[in-house]
Design a protein around this motif. Sequence first.
Motif, PDB file in Angstrom:
ATOM      1  N   UNK A  85      -5.460   3.295  -8.605  1.00 38.67           N
ATOM      2  CA  UNK A  85      -6.657   2.941  -7.839  1.00 38.67           C
ATOM      3  C   UNK A  85      -6.277   2.507  -6.422  1.00 38.67           C
ATOM      4  N   UNK A  86      -5.185   1.742  -6.296  1.00 41.90           N
ATOM      5  CA  UNK A  86      -4.732   1.301  -4.971  1.00 41.90           C
ATOM      6  C   UNK A  86      -4.336   2.502  -4.114  1.00 41.90           C
ATOM      7  N   UNK A  87      -3.660   3.484  -4.705  1.00 44.05           N
ATOM      8  CA  UNK A  87      -3.288   4.693  -3.964  1.00 44.05           C
ATOM      9  C   UNK A  87      -4.538   5.458  -3.523  1.00 44.05           C
ATOM     10  N   UNK A  88      -5.531   5.538  -4.408  1.00 45.17           N
ATOM     11  CA  UNK A  88      -6.769   6.247  -4.079  1.00 45.17           C
ATOM     12  C   UNK A  88      -7.509   5.554  -2.941  1.00 45.17           C
ATOM     13  N   UNK A  89      -7.606   4.240  -3.000  1.00 45.68           N
ATOM     14  CA  UNK A  89      -8.274   3.480  -1.944  1.00 45.68           C
ATOM     15  C   UNK A  89      -7.522   3.647  -0.629  1.00 45.68           C
ATOM     16  N   UNK A  90      -6.195   3.624  -0.694  1.00 45.60           N
ATOM     17  CA  UNK A  90      -5.386   3.795   0.518  1.00 45.60           C
ATOM     18  C   UNK A  90      -5.603   5.187   1.112  1.00 45.60           C
ATOM     19  N   UNK A  91      -5.686   6.190   0.255  1.00 45.13           N
ATOM     20  CA  UNK A  91      -5.855   7.564   0.726  1.00 45.13           C
ATOM     21  C   UNK A  91      -7.229   7.783   1.343  1.00 45.13           C
ATOM     22  N   UNK A  92      -8.278   7.287   0.686  1.00 46.75           N
ATOM     23  CA  UNK A  92      -9.643   7.531   1.154  1.00 46.75           C
ATOM     24  C   UNK A  92     -10.093   6.506   2.188  1.00 46.75           C
ATOM     25  N   UNK A  93      -9.563   5.308   2.133  1.00 46.32           N
ATOM     26  CA  UNK A  93      -9.989   4.277   3.086  1.00 46.32           C
ATOM     27  C   UNK A  93     -11.431   3.864   2.830  1.00 46.32           C
TER      28      UNK A  93
END
Length: 110
Positions: A68-76
């Motif tokens: 989830x952290x990677x997804x949030x970082x990717x999408x902003x």
Amino acid sequence: MKQIAKTSVLAALVAVGMTHGVAAQDATPPENPELTEGAELLNRGFQLLLEGLANEIEPMADEWSEGWAKLVEKFGDMQVYHPPEVLPNGDIIIRRREPLDPPEPGETDI
């Protein structure tokens, strides 16, 4: 996908358990001792089930939180995207509200 399903099942069971506890406080105790004992056994069994599910899901929670952290970082900021669209062939498209780079004249998006 299995992890999301397991997490959803656990959340639903916890929600049902919480509402059951609230309802049990308001209810008058049954007069039949066998029913009381049966209800206590069901309650304990339900608690053991939830504890077992929580223990099974706990290791997956770390992986899920990292993903989830990677997804949030990717999408902003998610406000820069339109809601997902499902095409008739089953594809899912997530479009940006404003493209990152305007296309050059004569180019087409593929």
